[in-house]
Write a protein that holds these residues in place. Structure first.
Motif, PDB file in Angstrom:
ATOM      1  N   ASN A 264      11.784  36.741 -47.805  1.00 25.17           N
ATOM      2  CA  ASN A 264      11.453  35.663 -46.864  1.00 25.17           C
ATOM      3  C   ASN A 264      12.385  35.619 -45.658  1.00 25.17           C
ATOM      4  OD1 ASN A 264       9.216  34.596 -48.206  1.00 25.17           O
ATOM      5  ND2 ASN A 264      10.488  33.288 -49.510  1.00 25.17           N
ATOM      6  N   LEU A 265      13.632  35.948 -45.869  1.00 26.62           N
ATOM      7  CA  LEU A 265      14.601  35.842 -44.771  1.00 26.62           C
ATOM      8  C   LEU A 265      14.735  37.136 -43.968  1.00 26.62           C
ATOM      9  CD1 LEU A 265      15.205  33.178 -46.226  1.00 26.62           C
ATOM     10  CD2 LEU A 265      17.611  33.544 -45.718  1.00 26.62           C
ATOM     11  N   ALA A 266      13.912  38.143 -44.318  1.00 23.32           N
ATOM     12  CA  ALA A 266      13.986  39.414 -43.596  1.00 23.32           C
ATOM     13  C   ALA A 266      13.487  39.258 -42.164  1.00 23.32           C
ATOM     14  CB  ALA A 266      13.171  40.477 -44.330  1.00 23.32           C
ATOM     15  N   ARG A 267      12.593  38.283 -41.950  1.00 21.30           N
ATOM     16  CA  ARG A 267      12.019  38.123 -40.607  1.00 21.30           C
ATOM     17  C   ARG A 267      13.055  37.665 -39.580  1.00 21.30           C
ATOM     18  NH1 ARG A 267       7.406  33.916 -41.679  1.00 21.30           N
ATOM     19  NH2 ARG A 267       7.327  35.134 -43.603  1.00 21.30           N
ATOM     20  N   PHE A 268      14.173  37.165 -40.044  1.00 21.91           N
ATOM     21  CA  PHE A 268      15.219  36.738 -39.103  1.00 21.91           C
ATOM     22  C   PHE A 268      16.058  37.961 -38.755  1.00 21.91           C
ATOM     23  CE2 PHE A 268      14.108  33.194 -41.913  1.00 21.91           C
ATOM     24  CZ  PHE A 268      13.506  32.373 -40.981  1.00 21.91           C
ATOM     25  N   ASP A 269      15.524  38.741 -37.821  1.00 23.71           N
ATOM     26  CA  ASP A 269      16.099  40.063 -37.565  1.00 23.71           C
ATOM     27  C   ASP A 269      16.595  40.224 -36.132  1.00 23.71           C
ATOM     28  OD1 ASP A 269      13.716  40.083 -36.218  1.00 23.71           O
ATOM     29  OD2 ASP A 269      12.814  41.740 -37.327  1.00 23.71           O
ATOM     30  N   GLY A 270      16.557  39.141 -35.369  1.00 24.37           N
ATOM     31  CA  GLY A 270      17.065  39.217 -34.003  1.00 24.37           C
ATOM     32  C   GLY A 270      16.107  39.828 -33.000  1.00 24.37           C
ATOM     33  N   ILE A 271      14.889  40.131 -33.432  1.00 27.67           N
ATOM     34  CA  ILE A 271      13.957  40.792 -32.521  1.00 27.67           C
ATOM     35  C   ILE A 271      13.147  39.790 -31.692  1.00 27.67           C
ATOM     36  CG2 ILE A 271      11.950  42.344 -32.354  1.00 27.67           C
ATOM     37  CD1 ILE A 271      14.315  43.901 -33.210  1.00 27.67           C
ATOM     38  N   ARG A 272      12.477  38.875 -32.358  1.00 31.56           N
ATOM     39  CA  ARG A 272      11.536  38.028 -31.639  1.00 31.56           C
ATOM     40  C   ARG A 272      12.041  36.618 -31.360  1.00 31.56           C
ATOM     41  NH1 ARG A 272       9.987  40.853 -35.378  1.00 31.56           N
ATOM     42  NH2 ARG A 272      10.445  39.100 -36.733  1.00 31.56           N
TER      43      ARG A 272
ATOM     44  N   LYS B 251       5.479  44.779 -49.081  1.00 35.95           N
ATOM     45  CA  LYS B 251       6.179  46.044 -48.861  1.00 35.95           C
ATOM     46  C   LYS B 251       7.256  45.744 -47.823  1.00 35.95           C
ATOM     47  CE  LYS B 251       5.138  50.719 -47.169  1.00 35.95           C
ATOM     48  NZ  LYS B 251       4.041  51.617 -46.718  1.00 35.95           N
ATOM     49  N   ASN B 252       8.510  45.772 -48.268  1.00 33.59           N
ATOM     50  CA  ASN B 252       9.615  45.300 -47.421  1.00 33.59           C
ATOM     51  C   ASN B 252      10.248  46.436 -46.627  1.00 33.59           C
ATOM     52  OD1 ASN B 252      10.027  42.354 -48.384  1.00 33.59           O
ATOM     53  ND2 ASN B 252       9.908  43.512 -50.290  1.00 33.59           N
ATOM     54  N   TYR B 253      10.241  46.320 -45.305  1.00 31.31           N
ATOM     55  CA  TYR B 253      11.019  47.239 -44.462  1.00 31.31           C
ATOM     56  C   TYR B 253      11.155  46.637 -43.072  1.00 31.31           C
ATOM     57  CZ  TYR B 253       6.542  48.820 -42.427  1.00 31.31           C
ATOM     58  OH  TYR B 253       5.313  48.871 -41.808  1.00 31.31           O
ATOM     59  N   PHE B 254      12.216  47.029 -42.399  1.00 28.61           N
ATOM     60  CA  PHE B 254      12.465  46.496 -41.061  1.00 28.61           C
ATOM     61  C   PHE B 254      11.892  47.429 -40.005  1.00 28.61           C
ATOM     62  CE2 PHE B 254      15.826  44.414 -43.492  1.00 28.61           C
ATOM     63  CZ  PHE B 254      15.805  43.134 -42.953  1.00 28.61           C
ATOM     64  N   TYR B 255      11.103  46.899 -39.117  1.00 25.44           N
ATOM     65  CA  TYR B 255      10.686  47.617 -37.920  1.00 25.44           C
ATOM     66  C   TYR B 255      10.211  46.584 -36.910  1.00 25.44           C
ATOM     67  CZ  TYR B 255       9.664  51.679 -35.172  1.00 25.44           C
ATOM     68  OH  TYR B 255       9.702  52.616 -34.182  1.00 25.44           O
ATOM     69  N   PRO B 256      10.487  46.791 -35.638  1.00 28.74           N
ATOM     70  CA  PRO B 256      10.161  45.727 -34.675  1.00 28.74           C
ATOM     71  C   PRO B 256       8.672  45.387 -34.566  1.00 28.74           C
ATOM     72  CG  PRO B 256      11.748  47.243 -33.721  1.00 28.74           C
ATOM     73  CD  PRO B 256      11.299  47.857 -35.016  1.00 28.74           C
ATOM     74  N   ASP B 257       7.793  46.294 -34.998  1.00 26.31           N
ATOM     75  CA  ASP B 257       6.366  45.963 -34.903  1.00 26.31           C
ATOM     76  C   ASP B 257       5.876  45.180 -36.127  1.00 26.31           C
ATOM     77  OD1 ASP B 257       6.121  47.829 -36.914  1.00 26.31           O
ATOM     78  OD2 ASP B 257       4.952  49.275 -35.756  1.00 26.31           O
ATOM     79  N   LEU B 258       6.783  44.869 -37.039  1.00 27.72           N
ATOM     80  CA  LEU B 258       6.412  44.184 -38.277  1.00 27.72           C
ATOM     81  C   LEU B 258       7.121  42.814 -38.310  1.00 27.72           C
ATOM     82  CD1 LEU B 258       4.791  44.853 -40.909  1.00 27.72           C
ATOM     83  CD2 LEU B 258       6.986  45.421 -41.932  1.00 27.72           C
ATOM     84  N   PRO B 259       6.448  41.765 -37.817  1.00 25.62           N
ATOM     85  CA  PRO B 259       7.145  40.496 -37.567  1.00 25.62           C
ATOM     86  C   PRO B 259       7.771  39.857 -38.808  1.00 25.62           C
ATOM     87  CG  PRO B 259       4.995  40.494 -36.506  1.00 25.62           C
ATOM     88  CD  PRO B 259       5.047  41.731 -37.354  1.00 25.62           C
ATOM     89  N   LYS B 260       7.176  39.994 -39.967  1.00 19.40           N
ATOM     90  CA  LYS B 260       7.746  39.354 -41.148  1.00 19.40           C
ATOM     91  C   LYS B 260       8.796  40.241 -41.821  1.00 19.40           C
ATOM     92  CE  LYS B 260       3.822  38.809 -43.352  1.00 19.40           C
ATOM     93  NZ  LYS B 260       2.924  39.486 -42.407  1.00 19.40           N
ATOM     94  N   ALA B 261       8.906  41.470 -41.344  1.00 17.46           N
ATOM     95  CA  ALA B 261       9.754  42.484 -41.977  1.00 17.46           C
ATOM     96  C   ALA B 261       9.256  42.811 -43.382  1.00 17.46           C
ATOM     97  CB  ALA B 261      11.231  42.108 -41.976  1.00 17.46           C
ATOM     98  N   TYR B 262       8.019  42.439 -43.671  1.00 17.85           N
ATOM     99  CA  TYR B 262       7.312  43.000 -44.818  1.00 17.85           C
ATOM    100  C   TYR B 262       5.838  43.066 -44.475  1.00 17.85           C
ATOM    101  CZ  TYR B 262       6.369  38.064 -46.124  1.00 17.85           C
ATOM    102  OH  TYR B 262       5.999  36.758 -46.126  1.00 17.85           O
ATOM    103  N   GLN B 263       5.181  44.071 -45.050  1.00 17.09           N
ATOM    104  CA  GLN B 263       3.746  44.203 -44.848  1.00 17.09           C
ATOM    105  C   GLN B 263       3.067  43.712 -46.114  1.00 17.09           C
ATOM    106  OE1 GLN B 263       2.158  48.159 -45.207  1.00 17.09           O
ATOM    107  NE2 GLN B 263       0.552  47.807 -43.702  1.00 17.09           N
ATOM    108  N   ILE B 264       2.059  42.878 -45.963  1.00 19.97           N
ATOM    109  CA  ILE B 264       1.310  42.453 -47.144  1.00 19.97           C
ATOM    110  C   ILE B 264       0.301  43.560 -47.453  1.00 19.97           C
ATOM    111  CG2 ILE B 264      -0.135  40.680 -48.194  1.00 19.97           C
ATOM    112  CD1 ILE B 264       1.024  38.677 -46.200  1.00 19.97           C
ATOM    113  N   SER B 265       0.388  44.082 -48.667  1.00 19.33           N
ATOM    114  CA  SER B 265      -0.417  45.225 -49.075  1.00 19.33           C
ATOM    115  C   SER B 265      -0.811  45.025 -50.533  1.00 19.33           C
ATOM    116  CB  SER B 265       0.436  46.487 -48.894  1.00 19.33           C
ATOM    117  OG  SER B 265      -0.289  47.633 -49.224  1.00 19.33           O
TER     118      SER B 265
END
Lengths: 502, 488
Positions: free
Chosen positions: A324-332, B79-93
Motif C-alpha cells: 500500500n505504501l509503495a505508491r509514495f515514491d516521489g514521482i507524482r 504484482k509489486n514493482y516500482f516504475y514511473p508508469d505504474l502509479p500504485k507501484a503494483y499492478q493488479i493481475s
C-alpha cells in the motif's frame, strides 16, 4: 449564554437537544469548540489542521437551514473532526508523515461526503502515528500528542489525536481508523468510547490504506449513544469500496435495555494471564461484576489461537502496508528528495527521507514476509492463523452475545517509555488485533479510573460481537454507562492547567 | 542434426470495454494525455479499485473461444514493482487463480493442422505511458493506466517464426471475431512477448530468453529469426545461453540483453485485499457461450465447401472477422465467389498494403481493419462481375479499383464515363491486328519460320494498339488466327 467550557463537556446527544430546542446555535457550539482548541491544543497537540474559517461558515449555513426547517440530518450543525488519514477535498492530508506534508486531496473520502451530507461542521484534522502505524502517537512527524488526563503520558495510538481531542472537549465526536486497535486503544487511554465496526460496515474509500484487509473507520465519542448516532451517519454500502458489505445492518438506533437480563457475556481465559497489568485486570473483573449485577450472565469462553494473533497481525498488516505504501515514491505527488542522479536514487532517497523509522520498519517487515521463499512461512502461515481465529470466535459467539476483554494491558504509559522497544509496543495490541483479523465489531468503553503515580487514569473494557451485532454491543455499552456510571463525572479537561474553566 | 527453435508466446490484449478495469474512466485510445483519469487509476492515496464486470465477460468469452477451462472463481493478486508508469507501484493481475486455463487453438501449417496449447488467460490492468521529450524530460500520460488487458500465455508449442506469426494472427482473428478487442498492433492493443529456446529434436529444451513488447507481426518474425541465429551461433561456439530478458532493436535487427534472471524483480505476488473473489455462475457462463459467433476455423471450412475456395484463400479471408463479413456480403450479389476472393486477395490487398507502407513512410497512421477498405461490397461485386464477364480486362480493372478506393463509386458508371470497357468488337480488333502485322513484317516472318514466342510480343503491340482496352481473350484469338492464316 453558556460558557464555552460547559458546551465542550456536552455530549452529541445533548448538543442535538440544545439545537433542536433552540437553546443554542451551531455557530455558538462551533465557536465554543474553536475556543476550547485555542485554549488547550498548544499543550495537547491533537490537531494538525484547524478549519476555523470554513467551520464558522458551515455552522452559519447549518443555522440557516435549521431556521428554514431544512436540516439535513439529526446531526446537522454538530462539529466533527477527522483523523488526518481521511481525505477532504481541497485540504492537506498528511497521515502525519513528511511524505504527505503538502499533499492536497483532490477528492472527498466517502465518510467525508457523508459527514458533509449530514450537515456536520468540519473542525479539522487530527494527529496520529505516521500512516496509522503505532500505539502511542509518538510516531507523528509533526510532534507527539499528549494525553489530556496527564500531559506527560501518551494518548495511545494510532488515533491518539482523535481520542485526545474528544476527551479534552475540543470536538464532541471524531472519526478514527482502526487496523489493529488504533481507535479502541487510544479511546481506552483517554477515557472515551471507541468503535471498530465490522469490516465492510464503513467505506474505506478515501482512507489512506494501511492494512487493507484490516482497516475500518469508526467514531470516538464521549458515550455509546453518541457513537451510535455517528455510526448512523457513516455506515453503509459504497460502490467505491468493493469490500464494503451490503448485508451489514446500518441502523444503530440503541435499544434502551432496563437491565442486561438475558445477555450472556463471555470472557476468554487466554486474555487474563501473563502480560496483563494488575490495575487493568482488576478493572475488567470489576466491570464483569457490574455487568453481572445488571443481569448479564458471565461465562468463560476459549480462543486458543489467540496466541498466534499478534504475530499473524504484524505479518499481515505489514505485508499489506509494504504494498500500500509503495505508491509514495516521489514521482507524482508527495515528498521528493532534492538531489538524485537517476530513477533508482530518486526512489530510494525520497522514501528514505520521507518516511519515519516505524513506517520503514513495517515496510521492511512486510516486504520480507512476502518475498519469494519466505511467503509460505510467514504470509501464508499468518493467513492460516487468521482462519483459525475466525473459526474460534464464531464458535465462541454462539454461546455469548459479547466477548469481554481488556482493551490494552496497561493504562496510558509515559511518553518515551516504550519508544526504544518496538516489540514491547507491539505486545500492547494483543487484545485489539483479533477484532481486525476476524473482521468483527468491537467497542472500547470506559469502565474505571485508576491511580498511577499520582495520575488518575481511565481504563477501558472491550466488548466484541458478531458481524451484524454492533448495534447490540452499543446497546449493552449504553446500558452499562447509564446504570453503572463508570465515568462518575470525571473528565480530564477539568484538571487541565490553563485549560477550559468557567 | 539441425537446431530446432521452441517458441512460446505471451500475448497482451487490450479489451474493448467502455470503461477501465477498476474505475469508470473511459478506456478509449488516443485522447489528450491525462484526460481519462481519476483518483483510482492515478493511484491517489485512499482510492480503491472496483472491478468492471464487462471485463469479466470479455475475458470469459475469450476463454471459451480459445477452448479454455473457464473458472467459476478467480482472484486478483498484486504484482509489486516500482516504475514511473505504474502509479500504485503494483499492478493488479491474476497470478494464483487466473480466470481461464488449459485451452488451445489450431493452425494450418504446411504439414496440415497443428494445435497450440494455451496455458492460461488472466486479467490485468495496463500501465501508463512515458513520453520522453528533450525539452521537458520524461512525461507521464496516465490515460492507459487501468485499461483492461488479458494476457494469453501459450505452451511452448511453436517451432518456427511462421508458426508464431500464424498463432498471433489466429489469436487476433478469434478475438476480433468475438468482439472483445480490436487487436490493433499499431495502437498497442495487441502486444507480444516471445519466449525462445533451441534444442536438438529429441533432446530437452534449452534455456529460454524472453523478448518483450513486440508490436508488429513483422518484428515478431524478425526478432525470432535474429534470436534463433544468436542462440545457435552462441551454442555452437560453446557458450551457454542464460535466462534473461532481451530487447529486439528494429533498426539493427538484433537482440540485446536487458535483465538477467538473478537480477530480476521479486514481484511478491499476494492476493489483493481490496478486491473480493471474482465469481461466474453457470447461468452467466451459458449466456456468454451463447454469444460466441461462428469462428474462423468453421468459416474456413464453409468457404472451401460452399464456395470452392482453396484452403489458402479460405484461411486468408477468414483471418479477420470484418474481412470475412465483407467477403460474404460481396458474394451475395456477385456472380463468382472465386473471382471475388481473387480480387480481394490480389488487387485489394495490394492497394491496402501499398497505402500502409506509404503511411509508414509519411509517418502517419494507416487505416486498419474495415476502414482500410473504403469500397462497398455491392460495388466490389459489380467490378468482380465485370472482370468475370470480360467486360473489362484485368489491367483496366486495377485502374477502376484504384478509383474506387479514392471514392466509393459504381464501377459500371465509372467505366462508362471513362470509356474503359473492353473492346470486343471483332472489326475493331481485326483492324488492330492487321495494323500490327503490317507494321512488323520481320516478326511475322520469324513466327512463320517456327518461332512461336514472337506471338507474345505481337500480342502486346496489338493490345497497345487498342490502348489496353481489348478483351484479351478475343484479341489473342484473332491474332492467332491471323498468324496462322497463310499469306495470300
Amino acid at each position: 449564554m453558556k460558557a464555552y467550557a460547559d458546551i465542550c463537556k456536552m455530549t452529541v446527544t445533548e448538543l442535538i437537544e440544545a439545537l433542536e430546542s433552540g437553546v443554542m446555535t451551531s455557530a455558538e457550539i462551533t465557536q465554543a469548540y474553536l475556543a476550547s482548541i485555542a485554549a488547550q491544543d498548544a499543550d495537547i497537540h491533537a490537531f494538525l489542521d484547524v478549519y476555523t474559517n470554513t467551520a464558522l461558515q458551515e455552522a452559519a449555513r447549518s443555522d440557516e437551514r435549521r431556521k428554514n426547517g431544512k436540516t439535513l440530518s439529526k446531526l446537522d450543525g454538530i462539529p466533527v473532526a477527522l483523523k488526518d488519514n481521511m481525505l477532504v477535498k481541497g485540504r492537506v492530508c498528511t497521515c502525519a508523515s513528511k511524505m504527505l506534508k503538502d499533499f492536497v486531496s483532490p477528492y472527498d473520502a466517502t465518510v467525508t461526503e457523508k459527514l458533509k451530507a449530514a450537515g456536520m461542521v468540519l473542525l479539522g484534522k487530527l494527529n496520529m502515528d505516521e500512516y496509522a502505524m503505532g500505539s502511542s502517537n509518538e510516531n507523528s512527524a509533526f510532534g507527539v500528542c499528549r494525553n489530556p488526563w496527564a500531559l506527560d503520558r501518551v494518548p495511545g495510538g494510532s488515533s491518539g489525536g482523535v481520542a485526545a481531542a474528544v476527551a479534552a472537549g475540543m470536538v464532541p465526536s471524531a472519526l478514527g481508523s482502526d487496523t489493529g486497535g488504533s481507535i479502541r486503544q487510544p479511546a481506552s487511554f483517554c477515557g472515551v468510547v471507541g468503535v471498530k465496526p465490522a469490516y465492510g460496515t464503513v467505506s474505506r474509500y478515501g482512507l489512506v490504506a494501511f492494512g487493507s484487509s484490516l482497516d475500518q473507520i469508526g467514531p470516538i465519542t464521549k458515550t455509546a449513544e453518541d457513537a451510535a448516532l455517528m455510526m448512523d451517519v457513516i455506515a453503509g454500502y459504497d460502490t467505491h469500496d468493493a469490500t464494503s458489505d451490503a448485508t451489514i445492518p446500518t441502523d444503530f438506533t440503541l435499544e434502551r435495555y432496563g437491565s442486561l437480563q438475558g445477555k450472556t457475556i463471555g470472557m476468554p481465559s487466554e486474555c487474563f494471564g501473563e502480560g496483563l497489568s494488575r490495575p487493568v485486570n482488576d478493572s475488567i473483573q470489576a466491570a464483569a461484576e457490574q455487568l453481572k449485577n445488571l443481569g448479564a450472565e458471565i461465562i468463560e469462553v476459549s480462543i486458543p489461537s489467540i496466541r498466534y494473533a499478534l504475530s499473524a497481525y504484524y505479518v499481515l498488516s505489514s505485508a499489506e502496508a509494504s504494498s500500500n505504501l509503495a505508491r509514495f515514491d516521489g514521482i507524482r505527488y508527495g515528498y521528493r528528495t532534492e538531489h538524485y542522479d537517476d530513477l533508482d536514487e530518486l526512489y530510494r532517497k525520497s522514501r528514505e527521507e520521507g518516511f519515519g523509522l516505524e513506517v520503514k520498519r513495517r515496510i521492511m517487515l512486510g516486504t520480507f514476509a512476502l518475498s519469494s521463499g519466505y511467503q509460505d512461512q510467514y504470509y501464508l502461515k499468518a493467513q492460516q492463523a487468521r482462519d483459525l481465529l475466525r473459526h474460534e470466535y464464531s464458535e465462541a459467539l454462539e454461546s455469548c452475545d459479547a466477548v469481554l476483554t481488556p482493551v490494552a494491558p496497561t493504562v496510558a504509559f509515559r511518553l518515551g517509555d516504550k519508544t526504544g522497544d518496538p516489540m514491547e509496543m507491539y505486545m500492547g495490541d494483543l487484545y485489539t488485533v483479533t477484532a481486525n483479523l476476524t473482521g468483527l465489531p468491537a467497542v472500547s468503553v470506559p469502565c474505571r479510573h485508576v491511580k498511577e503515580d499520582g495520575d488518575t487514569l481511565p481504563v477501558g473494557m472491550s466488548l466484541l460481537g458478531s458481524k451484524n451485532n454492533l448495534q447490540a454491543l452499543l446497546s449493552i455499552a449504553d446500558t452499562y454507562e447509564r446504570k453503572a456510571k463508570p465515568n462518575a463525572g470525571i473528565r480530564p479537561y477539568e484538571r487541565l492547567k490553563g485549560g477550559a474553566s468557567e | 542434426m539441425s537446431w530446432e527453435m521452441v517458441i512460446g508466446l505471451e500475448t497482451h490484449v487490450e479489451l474493448s470495454t467502455e470503461s477501465k478495469v477498476f474505475c469508470s474512466c473511459r478506456a478509449e485510445f488516443g485522447a489528450e494525455p491525462n484526460t481519462h483519469v481519476c483518483p483510482v487509476c492515478m493511484g491517489l492515496p485512499g482510492a480503491l479499485p472496483v472491478f468492471n464486470e464487462q471485463v469479466l465477460h470479455h475475458a470469459a468469452k475469450a476463454g471459451f473461444a480459445l477452448n479454455c477451462n473457464v473458472h467459476h472463481r478467480s482472484r486478483f493478486d498484486r504484482k509489486n514493482y516500482f516504475y514511473p508508469d505504474l502509479p500504485k507501484a503494483y499492478q493488479i493481475s491474476q497470478f494464483y487463480k487466473p480466470i481461464c486455463e488449459n485451452g488451445w487453438l489450431s493452425l494450418q501449417t504446411s504439414e496440415g493442422e497443428k494445435k497450440i496449447g494455451i496455458t492460461r488467460i488472466h486479467i490485468e490492468e495496463d500501465a501508463g505511458k512515458l513520453l520522453h521529450d528533450d525539452e521537458n524530460g520524461t512525461l507521464l500520460d496516465m490515460n492507459r493506466c487501468g485499461v483492461p488487458l488479458i494476457e494469453i500465455v501459450s505452451e511452448p508449442d511453436m517451432r518456427s517464426a511462421e508458426e508464431a506469426v500464424a498463432y498471433l494472427r489466429k489469436v487476433r482473428a478469434i478475438l476480433t471475431y468475438i468482439g472483445v478487442s480490436d487487436c490493433r498492433m499499431n495502437e498497442g492493443s495487441l502486444r507480444c512477448d516471445v519466449n525462445l529456446s533451441i534444442h536438438r529434436p529429441d533432446e530437452p529444451f534449452g534455456v529460454r530468453t524472453e523478448m518483450k513488447n513486440l508490436n508488429s507481426f513483422q518484428s515478431v518474425e524478425r526478432a525470432i529469426k535474429a534470436e534463433y541465429e544468436r542462440q545457435v551461433t552462441a551454442v555452437e561456439a560453446g557458450e551457454e545461453i542464460v535466462q534473461e530478458t532481451r530487447r529486439y532493436d528494429q533498426k539493427t535487427g538484433k537482440t540485446s540483453g536487458m535483465r538477467r534472471k538473478e537480477n530480476s524483480a521479486d514481484y511478491r505476488y499476494f492476493p489483493d485485499p481490496d478486491l473480493p473473489e471474482v465469481r461466474l455462475t453457470d447461468a452467466q457462463m451459458k449466456a456468454i457461450k451463447a454469444e460466441i459467433p461462428v469462428l474462423p476455423d468453421a468459416r474456413r471450412e464453409a468457404y472451401m465447401q460452399d464456395y470452392g475456395l482453396s484452403a489458402y484463400a479460405a484461411e486468408q479471408l477468414t483471418s479477420e472477422r470484418w474481412l470475412a463479413d465483407y467477403f460474404e456480403r460481396t458474394v451475395k450479389t456477385a456472380k463468382s465467389a472465386v473471382s471475388v476472393a481473387n480480387l480481394l486477395q490480389g488487387e485489394v490487398f495490394a492497394i491496402i498494403s501499398l497505402k500502409a507502407s506509404e503511411a509508414e513512410k509519411a509517418g502517419t497512421a494507416a487505416q486498419e481493419g474495415e476502414a482500410s477498405l473504403p469500397v462497398s461490397p455491392e460495388n466490389l461485386a459489380k467490378l468482380s462481375d465485370m472482370l468475370v464477364e470480360g467486360r473489362v480486362n484485368s489491367s483496366t480493372g486495377k485502374k477502376i479499383l484504384a478509383a474506387m478506393f479514392e471514392k466509393d463509386r459504381d464501377p459500371e458508371a465509372y467505366a462508362e464515363q471513362n470509356a474503359l470497357f473492353a473492346v470486343s468488337d471483332d472489326a475493331v480488333l481485326k483492324n488492330a491486328v492487321a495494323a500490327v502485322l503490317s507494321q512488323n513484317p520481320a516478326m511475322v516472318e520469324s513466327y512463320r519460320r517456327g518461332k512461336p514466342t514472337v506471338e507474345h510480343a505481337l500480342m502486346g503491340k496489338a493490345m497497345a494498339e487498342t490502348k489496353g482496352k481489348a478483351d484479351p481473350e478475343r484479341l489473342s484469338l484473332l491474332l492467332h488466327q491471323a498468324l496462322e492464316t497463310p499469306e495470300e
